[in-house]
Scaffold this active site. Structure first.
Site, PDB file in Angstrom:
ATOM      1  N   THR A 112     -41.882  32.500  36.293  1.00 19.93           N
ATOM      2  CA  THR A 112     -43.183  31.838  36.209  1.00 19.93           C
ATOM      3  C   THR A 112     -43.844  32.222  34.901  1.00 19.93           C
ATOM      4  O   THR A 112     -43.745  33.371  34.475  1.00 19.93           O
ATOM      5  CB  THR A 112     -44.133  32.206  37.366  1.00 19.93           C
ATOM      6  N   ILE A 113     -44.501  31.272  34.281  1.00 19.92           N
ATOM      7  CA  ILE A 113     -45.257  31.627  33.068  1.00 19.92           C
ATOM      8  C   ILE A 113     -46.568  32.312  33.433  1.00 19.92           C
ATOM      9  O   ILE A 113     -47.182  32.948  32.593  1.00 19.92           O
ATOM     10  CB  ILE A 113     -45.546  30.404  32.165  1.00 19.92           C
ATOM     11  N   ASP A 114     -46.991  32.184  34.696  1.00 20.29           N
ATOM     12  CA  ASP A 114     -48.289  32.743  35.106  1.00 20.29           C
ATOM     13  C   ASP A 114     -48.252  34.256  35.325  1.00 20.29           C
ATOM     14  O   ASP A 114     -49.295  34.895  35.374  1.00 20.29           O
ATOM     15  CB  ASP A 114     -48.760  32.076  36.404  1.00 20.29           C
ATOM     16  N   MET A 167     -53.055  27.761  30.243  1.00 20.30           N
ATOM     17  CA  MET A 167     -52.695  27.593  31.650  1.00 20.30           C
ATOM     18  C   MET A 167     -52.998  28.853  32.466  1.00 20.30           C
ATOM     19  O   MET A 167     -52.928  29.972  31.944  1.00 20.30           O
ATOM     20  CB  MET A 167     -51.216  27.243  31.784  1.00 20.30           C
ATOM     21  N   ARG A 174     -54.305  29.191  36.847  1.00 20.82           N
ATOM     22  CA  ARG A 174     -55.301  28.806  37.838  1.00 20.82           C
ATOM     23  C   ARG A 174     -55.996  30.031  38.423  1.00 20.82           C
ATOM     24  O   ARG A 174     -57.213  30.084  38.509  1.00 20.82           O
ATOM     25  CB  ARG A 174     -54.617  28.023  38.963  1.00 20.82           C
ATOM     26  N   TYR A 193     -48.591  21.397  27.897  1.00 22.57           N
ATOM     27  CA  TYR A 193     -47.210  21.688  28.275  1.00 22.57           C
ATOM     28  C   TYR A 193     -46.438  22.438  27.200  1.00 22.57           C
ATOM     29  O   TYR A 193     -45.392  23.032  27.486  1.00 22.57           O
ATOM     30  CB  TYR A 193     -46.521  20.388  28.700  1.00 22.57           C
ATOM     31  N   GLN A 200     -46.982  25.224  25.885  1.00 27.46           N
ATOM     32  CA  GLN A 200     -46.888  26.674  26.103  1.00 27.46           C
ATOM     33  C   GLN A 200     -45.732  27.073  27.014  1.00 27.46           C
ATOM     34  O   GLN A 200     -45.343  28.236  27.045  1.00 27.46           O
ATOM     35  CB  GLN A 200     -48.208  27.239  26.614  1.00 27.46           C
TER      36      GLN A 200
END
Lengths: 409, 409
Positions: B136-138, B180, B182, B295, B297
């Site tokens: 995940t990039i998060d 990005m 959330r 997108y 990133q």
């Protein structure tokens, strides 16, 4: 002959390689014994008016090389477009500091500043040599085959679309990305260089050289989506209808204007949002996403064409050579222009400032496909050698399908 | 022991290194003599339902390596979040194809799918081994020090801000960029790694872990602008007020919701435009620009951390090791988790799926500055080794000022 004090400045939008041109001017001119001082104006022509000068004869070569490798005008920039009066003010300062040579790194506005200045100097019988060093990501300078700054920005755009295409292939939908370019579509067209496989995006490329129709847009997107189950669109910020009205003003309720009365196109995601909303409203496609590449395309750290770097450095060096030795016709003042030789090398010339000043070059017809939404192979051949070495490649898994069991037959 | 048919799939948003995990699973499992076939599901769990399988035992190692180096799920992805019923359908297909091992590369939703599936298999007495391979990039998976995909996205964000900072220094103003994220602010916080000099931006960093106040925002921007004559803001797409309401819904007239009822945050430039408009309306600063990294990133071609690539490959290899040999406690099913050792190395563990499934990790307090708009040195120390080698550096000209003549005194 280059002598006494010389000045270098940078104008307009930054590029990834603009500091190599500055380094070229400074390092080469410092080698000339008759040069006393090399000044840099802080923030372009505005820095001259304010007498904000740096003494670049006190800067190390090592640091100039490091700054050369750093994107965005290291001397600062300005959006000021000097008129006769403004140029008169510049001229006063140049005189007061006994500056006899001015290298201005910039686009067609910077070239125009030098044109006015050199005329004022001539009228005043002041021995001022003015050399325009070309840069712009828009690639819109007349006479030049291409302009330093464009190849690195084109590399960014090509790699951004190559990635966006892979992203969209993994999670299909419609993707619209807005690329810089008010009148010239070169940078948007660079998106085509991100393609590898037949079904790779961008599937639709819209540039300001062609009329943009919202009806055709919806029809084009539908057609691609029905064929591939997805659709990637590259559009210039400056796309307009047949009357010349920018699409952004047709769709947006409010528009911002800059100091020159031009509609502000960059620094906002409005056009992408308007186009994606238009697709959502006029088709039944649900996943529609938009991006605006914004300032990254001219400033992103670490995305640079080595060909572009070398040429940016060379135009700086050539500017010093012309100022010092003159060209073959004995001219010292002018604009350094780039001319392509074979596949692929460049020659430089010193062209009259008036040939570049205030004029805009757009994409020639041979680069634009007759379907109005793609480029030609000639454009790909034109751009390919400029992108530099080490372009990352993409690869796909081969489609060795397994027979279905539950859903067989 | 790994045997018979095994399956690999990719879920959720793409990353720059997700295909290295896939290549790791495929290449390592093909070395095991008891493995008959390695299948890849096309578009995640949806591909399983549809029996869209590729036979990856027919793919070359060379091409797997090339795909590994290519960003974005090469097997395609899906946003489907399977419930019990959906998992029941998956289970039917796995059974029909006699698949006894399932490697799912994804985030916390993918982990949850495996949790449900492995419970269903247990209840049916079917010998299914499920291994979750993290991505995940998060960076929001529990238990993990960090997650593959995040370091490369963080590198992109750091380099984008480093460039935007130089651009903004050349042409000063306020610049707001939306990143990005959330619920977790790790990726937005990565913008801090683009700084070098004391006055470098981003000057203000807003993450979803802290309450965002529009009043404080205007005050903060004014303060920075008054100090430096410019201001760069990094904000997460998920910033919200004290009631938890996303700022985008406070400012926007219309918002779009995804299939799960979540407000659509990405794929639009709305939040950046709303924040820049708010600054224009509440200050007298004229040059205010906004970008949304969108997108790029997670997909930009050629921006990858080699540390991230290696670890993405390793989690794929470790997944196969756990499935085949089990961990030290004899477990085969679970989630591969990353644990930091010293400065800097990693160890892997097989953690229970339930510890990761459906949970979200956010930034710990020690990474967030008490001023509510910056990160701490601890965060910089945490992220630095993940960004990989060859991070481009920036340099500035030294300020050797020249004495004024006309404006002297």
């Amino acid at each position: 002959m280059l002598k006494g004090k010389i000045l270098v400045a940078q104008g307009g939008g930054p590029t990834a390689v603009i500091n190599h041109s500055m380094a070229g001017v400074v390092i080469e001119s410092r080698k000339i014994a008759s040069v006393d001082r090399v000044y840099g104006a802080y923030h372009g022509v505005r820095g001259i008016i304010n007498e904000d000068f740096f003494d670049l004869t006190r800067e190390t070569t090592h640091n100039l090389e490091m700054v050369g490798d750093t994107p965005c005008s290291g001397l600062g920039s300005t959006r000021d477009k000097p008129d006769e009066k403004y140029c008169g003010e510049i001229f006063k300062v140049l005189r007061a500091h006994a500056i006899e040579t001015f290298f201005y790194i910039g686009g067609n506005d910077s070239s125009d500043t030098l044109r006015i200045l050199s005329e004022q100097a001539k009228a005043a019988d002041y021995p001022l040599v003015c050399v325009h060093v070309p840069k712009t990501i828009d690639n819109d300078l007349m006479v030049n085959d291409h302009v330093p700054g464009f190849p690195s920005a084109a590399r960014f755009v090509a790699l951004a679309f190559a990635g966006a295409n892979l992203d969209n292939r993994a999670l299909p939908g419609v993707y619209v990305a807005i690329v810089m370019g008010r009148h010239a579509g070169f940078l948007t067209a660079a998106s085509a260089l991100g393609r590898k496989y037949e079904d790779d995006g961008p599937h639709l490329i819209y540039v300001p050289e062609r009329v943009f129709s919202l009806d055709d847009f919806v029809k084009d997107v539908r057609e691609v989506y029905n064929k591939y189950g997805r659709c990637i669109v590259a559009a210039s910020e400056g796309i307009h209808d047949e009357s010349g009205q920018p699409i952004i003003t047709k769709l947006a309720k409010q528009v911002e204007r800059d100091a020159h009365g031009n509609i502000q196109l960059s620094g906002s995601g409005a056009l992408a949002d308007l186009l994606t909303d238009y697709i959502k409203d006029h088709t039944n496609i649900t996943r529609v996403r938009g991006d605006t590449f914004g300032y990254l395309q001219r400033s992103f750290l670490g995305c640079v064409s080595d060909v572009d770097q070398r040429e940016a450095r060379e135009v700086g060096e050539k500017a010093v050579q012309y100022a010092h030795f003159g060209d073959s016709a004995g001219n010292h003042t002018g604009s350094v222009t780039i001319h392509r030789v074979g596949t692929y090398a460049v020659e430089y010339q010193l062209s009259p400032l008036a040939d570049i000043a205030g004029k805009t070059r757009v994409m020639p017809d041979e680069f634009l496909h007759e379907n109005n939404h793609d480029v030609t192979p000639a454009f790909v051949d034109y751009l390919q050698p400029l992108l530099g070495s080490g372009m990352p490649a993409t690869a796909r898994l081969r489609l060795n399908r397994v027979a279905k069991i539950l859903k067989a037959g």
